[in-house]
Design a protein around this motif. Structure first.
Motif, PDB file in Angstrom:
ATOM      1  N   THR A 157       0.827  -1.213   0.000  1.00 27.34           N
ATOM      2  CA  THR A 157       0.000   0.000   0.000  1.00 27.34           C
ATOM      3  C   THR A 157       0.860   1.261   0.000  1.00 27.34           C
ATOM      4  OG1 THR A 157      -1.653  -1.220   1.279  1.00 27.34           O
ATOM      5  CG2 THR A 157      -1.948   1.146   1.106  1.00 27.34           C
ATOM      6  N   SER A 161       1.199   4.498  -2.990  1.00 31.11           N
ATOM      7  CA  SER A 161       0.650   5.764  -2.496  1.00 31.11           C
ATOM      8  C   SER A 161       0.770   6.863  -3.548  1.00 31.11           C
ATOM      9  CB  SER A 161       1.366   6.199  -1.219  1.00 31.11           C
ATOM     10  OG  SER A 161       1.165   5.265  -0.187  1.00 31.11           O
ATOM     11  N   ASP A 162      -0.274   7.664  -3.650  1.00 32.94           N
ATOM     12  CA  ASP A 162      -0.296   8.774  -4.614  1.00 32.94           C
ATOM     13  C   ASP A 162      -0.148  10.140  -3.946  1.00 32.94           C
ATOM     14  OD1 ASP A 162      -0.681   7.119  -6.857  1.00 32.94           O
ATOM     15  OD2 ASP A 162      -2.827   6.980  -6.429  1.00 32.94           O
ATOM     16  N   THR A 163      -0.351  10.183  -2.609  1.00 30.01           N
ATOM     17  CA  THR A 163      -0.261  11.454  -1.897  1.00 30.01           C
ATOM     18  C   THR A 163       0.650  11.318  -0.678  1.00 30.01           C
ATOM     19  OG1 THR A 163      -2.146  11.003  -0.440  1.00 30.01           O
ATOM     20  CG2 THR A 163      -2.626  12.002  -2.595  1.00 30.01           C
ATOM     21  N   GLY A 165       0.024  12.330   2.402  1.00 30.87           N
ATOM     22  CA  GLY A 165      -0.737  11.850   3.556  1.00 30.87           C
ATOM     23  C   GLY A 165      -0.952  10.355   3.519  1.00 30.87           C
ATOM     24  N   GLN A 166      -1.240   9.807   2.336  1.00 30.64           N
ATOM     25  CA  GLN A 166      -1.438   8.371   2.214  1.00 30.64           C
ATOM     26  C   GLN A 166      -0.152   7.609   2.517  1.00 30.64           C
ATOM     27  OE1 GLN A 166      -2.748   7.125  -1.671  1.00 30.64           O
ATOM     28  NE2 GLN A 166      -2.999   4.978  -1.081  1.00 30.64           N
ATOM     29  N   ALA A 167       0.983   8.147   2.053  1.00 32.20           N
ATOM     30  CA  ALA A 167       2.274   7.493   2.306  1.00 32.20           C
ATOM     31  C   ALA A 167       2.589   7.458   3.792  1.00 32.20           C
ATOM     32  CB  ALA A 167       3.380   8.217   1.539  1.00 32.20           C
ATOM     33  N   ALA A 169       0.404   7.702   6.384  1.00 31.70           N
ATOM     34  CA  ALA A 169      -0.573   6.882   7.113  1.00 31.70           C
ATOM     35  C   ALA A 169      -0.313   5.393   6.930  1.00 31.70           C
ATOM     36  CB  ALA A 169      -1.988   7.231   6.651  1.00 31.70           C
ATOM     37  N   THR A 170      -0.039   4.981   5.705  1.00 35.10           N
ATOM     38  CA  THR A 170       0.182   3.553   5.473  1.00 35.10           C
ATOM     39  C   THR A 170       1.522   3.088   6.033  1.00 35.10           C
ATOM     40  OG1 THR A 170       0.942   4.142   3.233  1.00 35.10           O
ATOM     41  CG2 THR A 170      -1.324   3.373   3.462  1.00 35.10           C
TER      42      THR A 170
END
Length: 517
Positions: A157, A161-163, A165-167, A169-170
């Protein structure tokens, strides 16, 4: 590493009478601080090695007990468990060398990009409060496998990641998942090895734990610099390695929780087969414990001064570890005077790897030597007898931090600067091996909770420096002030975390906790 021996070949054939294993009576224990001569008066059948080293704890006759496992089985599990701890820190820093590339990818600053790797450093501080209670209810083996499986999913995941924040959080969720290994490892090692073996075996685990961030930095820099791979492949590679780790855990790490009150004599219990070790055995000793008690139990260990203060002292000594590794991109990368690329930034981590190797060549073997010498003489064994070894670690840790900070401020070359990291890491490895072995020996039946206290203190103290150390270094005084402070802190706090227990450790242990929940 020190040489190892095969326990079943060293152990004298005399056994404790079978009546001790009728399931209704406690098995005789030899606790830290027990006098071999006193115990010999009570029981002439104490088990020893061929060299006359009394076995602590005394094993039962049950071949299913981890202490009685064959040499290959114990050490296969040890290596897999140690690599479980390794991957927690390895996957945390494999992105650190690519901070400048991540900044471009997510349209942010290099300093903020370092948080993708460093923000997850707080997770191992809270993860034990999830994984250790679950392991007491369901067993160490299923928790270990579940954590690694989830880590594989979140690693993939992160890679997709594309953003920003996503990077972040995951990465945090990935750290929470693979932290199961760092929680289970020390407890399982304590389950499998005797007192005179534990220092070097615990040292293998701490060695891989200490050198992991530096190997991660080396690997991450090479992968990110490769135009055919890029930073995303560092996470795909992590997923592949964790997949191999999952297979090894399934094949080579049986359940190590063993209820000694339910042990049987060897004649009544056939030798476990390999297929049997692949199964799952739910712990029986905690089956009547409520979930509330199970989750509160880890907190109780913070009330034991012989555990909390050594853990706190070590966490103060090594609190700059994450800031150092995350700061390589800032201190040696494009914005710095050295203008290193991602691969060269990764190569900076060789300094820590070399230091960890040198530190472990001292720590584990010396701890084992001290224990063997005292136990072979038949005198009183006290865990405090290994604490003088920590003096070397203290000197190296402070000296390394001082050299690194002064070289950043008054540079004579990158090699001298990184030598400071190597010296610091050698001291860190010695301190962690000695103090982890000491605290586990103080309360061997509470080894899982001991590891919780260590992980909590270490990761809380290491979490904050990456956020303020770069700004401190960029200030008017430069790097010398923060690193002089970091070098002095372990020395100033040594009386409460180390010297107190060399002086009055036995009395402190005897008093037990300062308070109860």
């Amino acid at each position: 590493m020190s040489s190892v021996h095969e326990p079943e070949k060293d152990t004298v054939t005399e056994t404790v009478p079978a009546k001790a294993f009728d399931g209704d009576a406690d098995v005789q224990e030899v606790s830290p601080g027990a006098s071999y001569r006193d115990l010999e008066k009570r029981d002439s059948n104490l088990k020893t090695t061929k060299d006359g080293i009394v076995l602590i704890p005394q094993p039962t006759d049950d071949p299913d007990e981890p202490l009685n496992w064959p040499f290959w089985k114990k050490h296969a599990a040890l290596i897999v468990l140690a690599f479980g701890s390794f991957f927690v820190k390895f996957t945390a820093t494999i992105l650190a060398s690519a901070s400048n590339i991540l900044a471009h990818q997510f349209h942010t600053t290099p300093r903020k990009a370092t948080y993708i790797a460093s923000s997850a450093s707080i997770v191992p501080a809270v993860a034990p409060f999830v994984w250790i209670p679950l392991s007491r209810k369901f067993g160490r083996r299923p928790v270990l496998l579940a954590g690694t499986t989830l880590a594989i999913v979140f690693s993939i995941t992160v890679a997709t990641s594309d953003t920003y924040g996503q990077a972040v959080a995951t990465r945090v969720m990935m750290a929470l998942s693979d932290s199961a290994a760092i929680c289970i490892g020390p407890a399982a090692i304590s389950d499998m090895f005797f007192q005179h073996e534990k220092g070097s075996r615990m040292g293998i685990n701490t060695f891989l734990l200490v050198c992991a961030p530096y190997i991660g930095g080396i690997a991450g820099g090479a992968v990110a610099f490769n135009t055919h791979l890029g930073w995303r492949w560092s996470m795909y590679i992590s997923a592949i390695l964790l997949g191999l780790q999952l297979v090894c855990q399934f094949l080579f790490v049986p359940e190590t929780i063993f209820n000694r009150k339910e042990a049987r004599a060897a004649a009544e219990n056939p030798k476990p087969t390999f297929a049997y070790s692949l199964g799952f055995k739910k712990p029986t000793a905690t089956k009547n414990d409520s979930w509330l008690y199970t989750y509160l139990r880890p907190f109780a260990m913070f009330a034991y001064p012989a555990v909390f203060f050594p853990a706190l002292w070590f966490s103060i000594a090594q609190m700059t570890e994450v800031a150092n590794t995350a700061g390589f991109a800032l201190n040696f990368g494009e914005p710095s005077r050295y203008h290193f690329n991602a691969r060269q930034i990764g190569f900076c981590s060789f300094s820590g790897l070399i230091g960890a190797v040198c530190g472990e060549l001292v720590a584990g073997p010396v701890c084992d030597f001290v224990a063997k010498r005292h136990l072979k003489k038949g005198g009183d064994w006290k865990p405090e007898q290994i604490l003088p070894v920590a003096a070397t670690g203290l000197v190296l840790t402070s000296a390394g931090l001082l050299l690194y900070g002064l070289e950043l401020n008054y540079p004579t070359g990158w090699a001298a600067t990184l030598t400071g990291i190597g010296i610091f890491t050698a001291g860190q490895e010695i301190l962690l091996t000695v103090l982890m072995t000491y605290t586990c020996d103080c309360y061997p039946d509470k080894a899982p909770e001991v590891s919780i206290v260590f992980q909590c203190c270490i990761n809380i103290m290491a979490y904050c420096p990456p956020f303020y150390v770069p700004q401190w270094i960029a200030g008017p005084a430069g790097a010398k002030v923060p690193y002089i402070v970091f070098a002095l802190l372990p020395i100033v706090t040594a009386p409460i975390g180390w010297l107190l227990f060399m002086w009055k450790g036995e009395k402190v242990r005897a008093k037990g906790p300062w308070f109860t929940l």
